[in-house]
Design an enzyme around this catalytic site. Structure first.
Site, PDB file in Angstrom:
ATOM      1  N   ARG A  42      10.937  13.903   2.476  1.00 23.34           N
ATOM      2  CA  ARG A  42      11.611  12.692   1.975  1.00 23.34           C
ATOM      3  C   ARG A  42      13.083  12.844   2.334  1.00 23.34           C
ATOM      4  O   ARG A  42      13.753  13.750   1.828  1.00 23.34           O
ATOM      5  CB  ARG A  42      11.422  12.542   0.465  1.00 23.34           C
ATOM      6  CG  ARG A  42      12.334  11.496  -0.134  1.00 23.34           C
ATOM      7  CD  ARG A  42      11.967  11.117  -1.549  1.00 23.34           C
ATOM      8  NE  ARG A  42      10.775  10.304  -1.592  1.00 23.34           N
ATOM      9  CZ  ARG A  42      10.388   9.596  -2.654  1.00 23.34           C
ATOM     10  NH1 ARG A  42      11.108   9.609  -3.748  1.00 23.34           N
ATOM     11  NH2 ARG A  42       9.308   8.866  -2.621  1.00 23.34           N
TER      12      ARG A  42
ATOM     13  N   HIS B 286       8.431   3.744   4.217  1.00 24.46           N
ATOM     14  CA  HIS B 286       7.703   4.468   3.158  1.00 24.46           C
ATOM     15  C   HIS B 286       6.207   4.191   3.372  1.00 24.46           C
ATOM     16  O   HIS B 286       5.559   3.473   2.605  1.00 24.46           O
ATOM     17  CB  HIS B 286       8.176   3.949   1.798  1.00 24.46           C
ATOM     18  CG  HIS B 286       7.841   4.843   0.634  1.00 24.46           C
ATOM     19  ND1 HIS B 286       7.180   6.040   0.770  1.00 24.46           N
ATOM     20  CD2 HIS B 286       8.064   4.686  -0.707  1.00 24.46           C
ATOM     21  CE1 HIS B 286       7.022   6.586  -0.433  1.00 24.46           C
ATOM     22  NE2 HIS B 286       7.541   5.793  -1.335  1.00 24.46           N
TER      23      HIS B 286
ATOM     24  N   GLN C  89       3.385   4.833   0.629  1.00 26.55           N
ATOM     25  CA  GLN C  89       3.411   3.818  -0.414  1.00 26.55           C
ATOM     26  C   GLN C  89       2.698   2.542   0.056  1.00 26.55           C
ATOM     27  O   GLN C  89       1.829   2.002  -0.642  1.00 26.55           O
ATOM     28  CB  GLN C  89       4.865   3.487  -0.789  1.00 26.55           C
ATOM     29  CG  GLN C  89       4.984   2.444  -1.874  1.00 26.55           C
ATOM     30  CD  GLN C  89       4.446   2.938  -3.201  1.00 26.55           C
ATOM     31  OE1 GLN C  89       4.813   4.007  -3.654  1.00 26.55           O
ATOM     32  NE2 GLN C  89       3.572   2.168  -3.829  1.00 26.55           N
TER      33      GLN C  89
ATOM     34  N   ASP D 110      10.635  -4.507  -5.154  1.00 22.68           N
ATOM     35  CA  ASP D 110      11.119  -3.119  -5.235  1.00 22.68           C
ATOM     36  C   ASP D 110      12.544  -3.191  -5.776  1.00 22.68           C
ATOM     37  O   ASP D 110      13.145  -4.279  -5.841  1.00 22.68           O
ATOM     38  CB  ASP D 110      11.075  -2.487  -3.829  1.00 22.68           C
ATOM     39  CG  ASP D 110      11.544  -1.027  -3.803  1.00 22.68           C
ATOM     40  OD1 ASP D 110      11.578  -0.386  -4.874  1.00 22.68           O
ATOM     41  OD2 ASP D 110      11.876  -0.542  -2.702  1.00 22.68           O
TER      42      ASP D 110
ATOM     43  N   CYS E  61       6.341  -0.709  -6.173  1.00 21.08           N
ATOM     44  CA  CYS E  61       6.088   0.691  -5.812  1.00 21.08           C
ATOM     45  C   CYS E  61       6.484   1.658  -6.930  1.00 21.08           C
ATOM     46  O   CYS E  61       6.020   2.782  -6.948  1.00 21.08           O
ATOM     47  CB  CYS E  61       6.832   1.036  -4.531  1.00 21.08           C
ATOM     48  SG  CYS E  61       8.616   0.767  -4.642  1.00 21.08           S
TER      49      CYS E  61
ATOM     50  N   ARG F 123      -1.729   6.281  -4.663  1.00 17.03           N
ATOM     51  CA  ARG F 123      -0.938   7.234  -3.884  1.00 17.03           C
ATOM     52  C   ARG F 123      -1.715   8.544  -3.756  1.00 17.03           C
ATOM     53  O   ARG F 123      -1.796   9.133  -2.679  1.00 17.03           O
ATOM     54  CB  ARG F 123       0.425   7.492  -4.568  1.00 17.03           C
ATOM     55  CG  ARG F 123       1.397   6.330  -4.560  1.00 17.03           C
ATOM     56  CD  ARG F 123       1.896   6.014  -3.172  1.00 17.03           C
ATOM     57  NE  ARG F 123       2.511   7.158  -2.538  1.00 17.03           N
ATOM     58  CZ  ARG F 123       3.788   7.542  -2.686  1.00 17.03           C
ATOM     59  NH1 ARG F 123       4.592   6.825  -3.449  1.00 17.03           N
ATOM     60  NH2 ARG F 123       4.268   8.594  -2.054  1.00 17.03           N
TER      61      ARG F 123
HETATM   62  N1   CP Z   1       7.042   5.025  -5.327  1.00 16.36           N
HETATM   63  C1   CP Z   1       7.566   6.258  -5.141  1.00 16.36           C
HETATM   64  O1   CP Z   1       7.650   6.751  -4.031  1.00 16.36           O
HETATM   65  O2   CP Z   1       7.955   6.881  -6.282  1.00 16.36           O
HETATM   66  P1   CP Z   1       8.793   8.249  -6.370  1.00 16.36           P
HETATM   67  O3   CP Z   1      10.177   7.949  -5.829  1.00 16.36           O
HETATM   68  O4   CP Z   1       8.811   8.572  -7.821  1.00 16.36           O
HETATM   69  O5   CP Z   1       8.114   9.286  -5.544  1.00 16.36           O
HETATM   70  N1  NVA Z   2      13.368   1.473  -1.895  1.00 21.41           N
HETATM   71  C1  NVA Z   2      13.307   2.553  -2.845  1.00 21.41           C
HETATM   72  C2  NVA Z   2      11.903   3.026  -2.996  1.00 21.41           C
HETATM   73  C3  NVA Z   2      11.720   4.089  -4.050  1.00 21.41           C
HETATM   74  C4  NVA Z   2      10.295   4.583  -4.123  1.00 21.41           C
HETATM   75  C5  NVA Z   2      14.239   3.679  -2.403  1.00 21.41           C
HETATM   76  O1  NVA Z   2      14.293   3.981  -1.213  1.00 21.41           O
HETATM   77  O2  NVA Z   2      14.913   4.259  -3.262  1.00 21.41           O
END
Ligand code: CP
Ligand code: NVA
Length: 304
Positions: free
Chosen positions: A103, A130, A133, A222, A262, A290
């Site tokens: 990530r 993502h 997701q 989101d 999400c 997920r």
């Molecule tokens: N939706 C999602 O990716 O959640 P987290 O940021 O908690 O992993």
């Molecule tokens: N768009 C958000 C998604 C979190 C799961 C971010 O990148 O923070």
């Protein structure tokens, strides 16, 4: 398929096979059986940003399949490339583990890891996309509607990483994607053009959320403030007024419509508490999927 970096890179056939495998494994695990295909395998999980769902669901997925996961939190690794180059990290990890999940802030970091890693690399969220997701969301739609072909997903809000992955998923899986975003926060034209090249006419951008949801099967939103954008929070809250999924917007959608997010959800901003808690909300099904989708992904990429 060596890695899973973007939905755009996968064929429709590969995505459908992953969904099929995910739903099969979901049934298997719900019946109390297990598939120990990852016995002896380890996944390194690199996080530049915080996480609840991604971290826990990947760790449980590895354990479920008989393997192990090592969590490297933001404080452990910092920004990938700062202490040592991503290309060195990728080659070191490849000597220890069977797969790398990352990530990151920059999408290029994940591309660079994959370029040098000899083991599969999984995108667990970058500023650009993502994909895990979006595929869990698509599985949720499939389970609720029985099929994907022709379903319309209306995304209300920021043209961000999640919106982009959903646009690609819709394009690959015969769905319609419409985004209603405020000025300055639209989904980039290149993404829309790519989606429309994959499936002509599938992706559209408009301004008015009411017009987006009128014949939609899925209403999606989101956060207005993604990780890394905290300094813009006040400005964003002002700019996104009118882009909330609330009771009035839900009432403008067909009764069959499902609401997705999400998570984490910021109630009172992009979505209201009453919509999150409504009978049309499937947000916790998405969160659960997920786990199921990632089990399938790990089995396919590492379980060889
Ligand atoms: N939706 C999602 O990716 O959640 P987290 O940021 O908690 O992993
Ligand atoms: N768009 C958000 C998604 C979190 C799961 C971010 O990148 O923070």
């Amino acid at each position: 398929m060596k890695s899973f970096l973007s939905i755009q890179d996968c064929t429709s056939q590969e995505l459908l096979e992953l969904l099929d495998l995910s739903m099969g494994l979901k049934k298997l695990y719900q019946s109390g059986k297990r598939d120990l295909c990852l016995t002896g395998k380890t996944l390194a999980m690199l996080f530049e940003k915080t996480s609840l769902r991604t971290r826990v669901s990947f760790q449980v997925a590895m354990q479920d399949l008989g393997g192990n996961a090592i969590y490297l939190k933001p404080e452990d690794i910092g920004i990938i490339g700062q202490r040592e180059p991503a290309k060195d990290m990728a080659r070191v990890f490849s000597r220890y583990v069977s797969g790398i999940m990352a990530r990151t802030f920059k999408h290029e970091t994940i591309i660079e890891l994959d370029r040098w890693a000899t083991v599969p690399v999984i995108n667990a969220l970058s500023d650009w996309s993502h994909p895990c997701q979006a595929m869990a969301d698509i599985q949720t739609a499939m389970e609720h509607f029985g099929q994907l072909k022709g379903l319309k997903l209306a995304y209300i809000g920021d043209g961000n990483n999640v919106a982009r992955s959903l646009a690609f998923a819709c394009a690959k899986l015969d769905m319609q994607f419409v985004i209603a975003a405020p000025a300055g926060y639209e989904l980039d034209q290149e993404t829309l053009d790519t989606a429309n090249q994959i499936s002509p006419g599938c992706a559209m951008q408009i301004r008015n959320p009411m017009d987006a949801v009128r014949d939609a099967d899925v209403l999606y939103t989101d956060t207005w403030v993604s990780m890394g954008q905290e300094a813009e929070k006040e400005q964003r809250i002002r700019d996104f007024q009118g882009y909330q999924i609330n009771d009035a917007l839900l009432a403008a959608a067909p009764k069959r419509a499902k609401v997705m997010h999400c998570l984490p959800a910021y109630r009172g901003y992009e979505i209201t508490d009453s919509v999150c808690e409504s009978a049309q909300s499937v947000i916790f099904d998405e969160a659960e999927n997920r786990l199921h989708f990632q089990r399938a992904l790990l089995k396919k990429l590492i379980g060889k």
